[in-house]
Design a protein around this motif. Structure first.
Motif, PDB file in Angstrom:
ATOM      1  N   TYR A  28       0.902  -1.275   0.086  1.00  0.00           N
ATOM      2  CA  TYR A  28       0.208  -0.087   0.016  1.00  0.00           C
ATOM      3  C   TYR A  28       0.811   1.262  -0.161  1.00  0.00           C
ATOM      4  CZ  TYR A  28      -4.311  -2.778   0.785  1.00  0.00           C
ATOM      5  OH  TYR A  28      -5.310  -3.701   0.486  1.00  0.00           O
ATOM      6  N   ASN A  55      -1.104   4.422  -1.206  1.00  0.00           N
ATOM      7  CA  ASN A  55      -2.581   4.214  -0.537  1.00  0.00           C
ATOM      8  C   ASN A  55      -2.490   4.215   0.873  1.00  0.00           C
ATOM      9  OD1 ASN A  55      -5.226   3.869  -0.162  1.00  0.00           O
ATOM     10  ND2 ASN A  55      -5.296   1.533  -0.994  1.00  0.00           N
ATOM     11  N   GLU A  72      -5.099   2.508   3.965  1.00  0.00           N
ATOM     12  CA  GLU A  72      -5.065   1.181   4.315  1.00  0.00           C
ATOM     13  C   GLU A  72      -4.005   0.891   5.516  1.00  0.00           C
ATOM     14  OE1 GLU A  72      -7.445  -0.695   3.209  1.00  0.00           O
ATOM     15  OE2 GLU A  72      -8.012   0.516   1.583  1.00  0.00           O
TER      16      GLU A  72
END
Length: 440
Positions: free
Chosen positions: A298, A303, A306
């Protein structure tokens, strides 16, 4: 010591205060390991007396083995498979039988519905093995969902009859093998399903059919998971992960960006499954390894949203292992990241778990300081319920410390917040305050 008000200046000050206080306040944690009715369900479906008399029992012959001529096919082909117009005509008629049976089942005519489905199944074999397997799986699922155990047994027996015919085909027909494995899975014949799928896996490797290999490994992993066989599920998903990694490596060499991204997400999903499997199987170290790789994935995808939840989960695994310093570190990291991206609820959860960790080691003063930070966090997103719960926990800790005035103040504030929530837990806080007054 920083004043609490200064914590509101920046998110970095939040984390600096918390980590400095917690790590400097206490020595190394002592190692420890957290310790981790028969229900009778009576179900009776009332049916008309006539239908009860017609219902098959364990002594009924298997209707799928019947050789009686059928009006739709009075003269079955000697080759076993219809072709041309006759095949198309029979296929349409069998689709009609399926619709008729479904309507009867919906009307409560269960026995008659399955009589028609069995007629359909007997005739489907004259279309092709693929057609028959698809129909057997469809009706088996309906039978299972309607507690028709005998019907499931009949279909299972038919699948066992088909097994050697399909397994021994040369060259192997992977599509038929997959369909047979899926059908065995539908009737919950675990071992038979896995055996067929293993043949598919072996042939897919020989043929370098990566798509089929990944699909089949996933199917086998799901079977083991459904049967709570975590050891074999872990072995299967590790094998799947290895295949995905190799596939992604090959894709990266030919620069197929879209497929590479898709492959990376497949890999991430497999890591999630492995983390779950290892946790369920009581193997936190392996679960941590899978989760750390998820964090790397991630972060590589930028990202970060998460990441906090995963770090909280890793911290819980370290708690289970008794490695409390690492647990504390990961809770703080989860809090810091969540707070920086305004995931206030997750940040609050991380602080709550961190405070509970210190309380487990009788570090009450440290827990109180963490609760104070949690209150500031909950105030930022008007989490009235969260603040009420935190004041409750603070009151309990203050009471244990014999700081009755602070305990009274905490419970009083909790009472005020409970009234903002329509009186939820109001009587609880009143009892706490009454008890403190009597003790004083």
């Amino acid at each position: 010591m920083l004043k609490i008000q200064n914590l509101l200046l920046t998110s970095s000050f939040f984390y600096l205060y918390l980590s400095t206080y917690c790590l400097a306040k206490t020595p190394e944690f002592s190692e420890y390991t957290l310790g981790k009715t028969t229900i009778n369900i009576i179900s009776q479906r009332q049916t008309e007396t006539e239908e009860e008399l017609e219902s098959p029992d364990i002594f009924s012959p298997n209707p799928l083995e019947s050789t009686e001529p059928d009006p739709l096919l009075p003269n079955p082909p000697t080759t076993g498979i219809l072709t041309g117009e006759k095949r198309e005509e029979l296929s349409q008629e069998l689709d009609k039988l399926n619709v008729e049976a479904a309507a009867l089942l919906a009307a409560g005519e269960t026995t008659k519905a399955f009589e028609i489905w069995n007629r359909e199944l007997r005739l489907r074999r004259y279309l092709s093995k693929a057609e028959e397997l698809a129909a057997l799986s469809r009706v088996a699922e309906i039978a299972w969902n309607n507690s028709q155990k005998l019907q499931v047994q009949w279909i299972t027996k038919r699948l066992e009859t088909l097994r050697p015919e399909i397994k021994e085909q040369e060259p192997p027909n992977l599509e038929l093998l997959q369909a047979l494995g899926s059908a065995f899975n539908t009737v919950r014949a675990k071992d038979s399903g896995v055996e067929i799928y293993q043949q598919v896996i072996s042939e897919a490797r020989k043929q370098e059919d990566v798509v089929t290999l990944k699909q089949t490994l996933t199917a086998v992993g799901e079977i083991y998971l459904n049967w709570l066989d975590y050891d074999n599920a872990a072995i299967t998903y590790e094998e799947l992960l290895e295949v995905q990694q190799q596939s992604n490596l090959e894709l990266s060499e030919i620069e197929t960006t879209n497929f590479l991204i898709s492959g990376n997400f497949e890999q991430a999903n497999t890591l999630k499954q492995l983390a779950f499997i290892y946790n369920q199987g009581g193997k936190p170290l392996q679960a941590i390894t899978a989760k750390e790789r998820l964090v790397d994935f991630y972060e590589g995808q930028q990202n970060i949203a998460e990441v906090p939840e995963i770090k909280i989960s890793i911290a819980e695994d370290y708690e289970e292992l008794g490695r409390l310093n690492l647990a504390s570190q990961y809770y703080q990291e989860a809090y810091s990241i969540a707070q920086s991206i305004q995931q206030f609820l997750t940040a609050s959860d991380a602080l709550e778990n961190l405070a509970a960790l210190y309380l487990s080691q009788d570090e009450k003063e440290t827990a109180i300081e963490i609760y104070k930070v949690q209150l500031l966090m909950d105030q930022q997103f008007f989490n009235v319920y969260g603040m009420m719960e935190t004041y409750d926990r603070m009151g309990q800790v203050y009471a244990q410390l014999k700081a009755h005035g602070l305990a009274m103040s905490s419970f009083q504030r909790g009472l005020e917040l409970s009234r903002q929530l329509g009186g939820y837990r109001e009587s609880y806080f009143l009892q706490k305050l009454d008890k403190l007054n009597r003790n004083i």
